[in-house]
Write an enzyme that holds these catalytic residues in place. Structure first.
Site, PDB file in Angstrom:
ATOM      1  NE  ARG A   1      21.042  59.202  51.111  1.00  0.00           N
ATOM      2  CZ  ARG A   1      21.959  58.199  50.608  1.00  0.00           C
ATOM      3  NH1 ARG A   1      22.224  58.095  49.669  1.00  0.00           N
ATOM      4  NH2 ARG A   1      22.173  57.683  51.739  1.00  0.00           N
TER       5      ARG A   1
ATOM      6  NE  ARG B   1      27.499  55.007  51.130  1.00  0.00           N
ATOM      7  CZ  ARG B   1      26.852  55.226  52.477  1.00  0.00           C
ATOM      8  NH1 ARG B   1      27.436  55.239  53.270  1.00  0.00           N
ATOM      9  NH2 ARG B   1      25.504  55.773  51.821  1.00  0.00           N
TER      10      ARG B   1
ATOM     11  CE  LYS C   1      24.704  58.261  59.622  1.00  0.00           C
ATOM     12  NZ  LYS C   1      24.809  58.281  58.209  1.00  0.00           N
TER      13      LYS C   1
ATOM     14  NE  ARG D   1      22.634  53.274  50.388  1.00  0.00           N
ATOM     15  CZ  ARG D   1      22.665  54.031  51.209  1.00  0.00           C
ATOM     16  NH1 ARG D   1      23.403  53.237  51.883  1.00  0.00           N
ATOM     17  NH2 ARG D   1      21.791  54.374  51.746  1.00  0.00           N
TER      18      ARG D   1
ATOM     19  NE  ARG E   1      18.541  60.044  58.022  1.00  0.00           N
ATOM     20  CZ  ARG E   1      18.919  58.316  57.355  1.00  0.00           C
ATOM     21  NH1 ARG E   1      18.596  57.462  58.184  1.00  0.00           N
ATOM     22  NH2 ARG E   1      20.210  58.593  56.614  1.00  0.00           N
TER      23      ARG E   1
END
Ligand code: AMP
Length: 218
Positions: free
Chosen positions: A171, A127, A13, A160, A88
């Site tokens: 998550r 990532r 996204k 992160r 969300r």
């Protein structure tokens, strides 16, 4: 056009939203980036936000709604925006729609980017991102041009703290329980376009461009 990017963490996204922003010049507003900027402050709010994020839990609706609606009040969003990671939950979706309706605005397109769980896990595991400008990289498929240095702003990139694979399970669970139901909500409104985020990048981009550029084809 007012666009929402919906989908699980790691589906792509954010990458697509940043690319769309460069193409169609609406501001990309990522709820996670707004929170990461708040976390940098030395305040009780920052510590509260950090707790939720590092556990992989959602930030409570009232707080999240205030942060995002305040941002949508800024003049640069008036002609259109790309909202990434918000709403969300059902409460967030309702609050957003009610606030926009007050101003004669509405969500016109929801890009629902999906990918199988193994792809999400692999992507999140590799990532890296820039804590300063929030640019996104992949250690294997899209590393920064100079090792560990952000291409965009020159800051040192990092992993992160909430992208640890143990946190990812929480998550994904939060996503499945609280966010996945929004897919049906937006599909019933006739504004949702599903994008296969596991395809090669150029095919994902073509799907996104077709949806964003030619809404009459939906
Ligand atoms: P993201 O960068 O979108 O993956 O978001 C990172 C984290 O920020 C999430 O795991 C949540 O803890 C928090 N977060 C971001 N957006 C929201 C939201 N709309 N509602 C609640 N929590 C959020």
């Amino acid at each position: 056009m007012n666009i929402i990017m919906l989908g699980p963490p790691g589906a792509g996204k954010g990458t697509q939203a940043k690319r769309l922003e460069a193409e169609i010049h609406y501001p990309h507003i990522a709820s996670g980036d707004l929170l990461r900027d708040i976390r940098k402050e030395d305040s009780p709010l920052a510590r509260q936000v950090q707790g939720y994020m590092d556990r992989g839990d959602y930030v409570p609706d009232d707080l999240m709604i205030k942060i995002v609606l305040d941002r949508l009040d800024q003049p640069d969003t008036q002609n259109g925006f790309i909202l990434d990671g918000f709403p969300r939950t059902a409460a967030q979706a309702e609050a957003l729609q009610a606030e926009l309706a007050k101003e004669g605005r509405q969500v016109e397109l929801v890009l629902y980017v999906t990918a199988p769980r193994d792809v999400l896990v692999q992507r999140i595991g590799s990532r890296i991102s820039c804590p300063n400008c929030h640019a996104i990289y992949n250690a294997y498929t899209k590393p920064p041009r100079v090792d560990s240095i952000c291409d965009v702003c020159g800051h040192i990139v990092e992993r992160r703290t909430d992208e640890d694979l143990n946190v990812l399970a929480t998550r994904l669970e939060a996503y499945a329980r609280q966010t996945q139901p929004l897919v049906d909500h937006f599909r019933e409104k006739g504004i949702l376009v599903q994008i296969d985020g596991s395809l090669p990048m150029d095919e994902v981009e073509a799907q996104v461009d077709a949806a964003a550029g030619m809404p009459e084809l939906r």
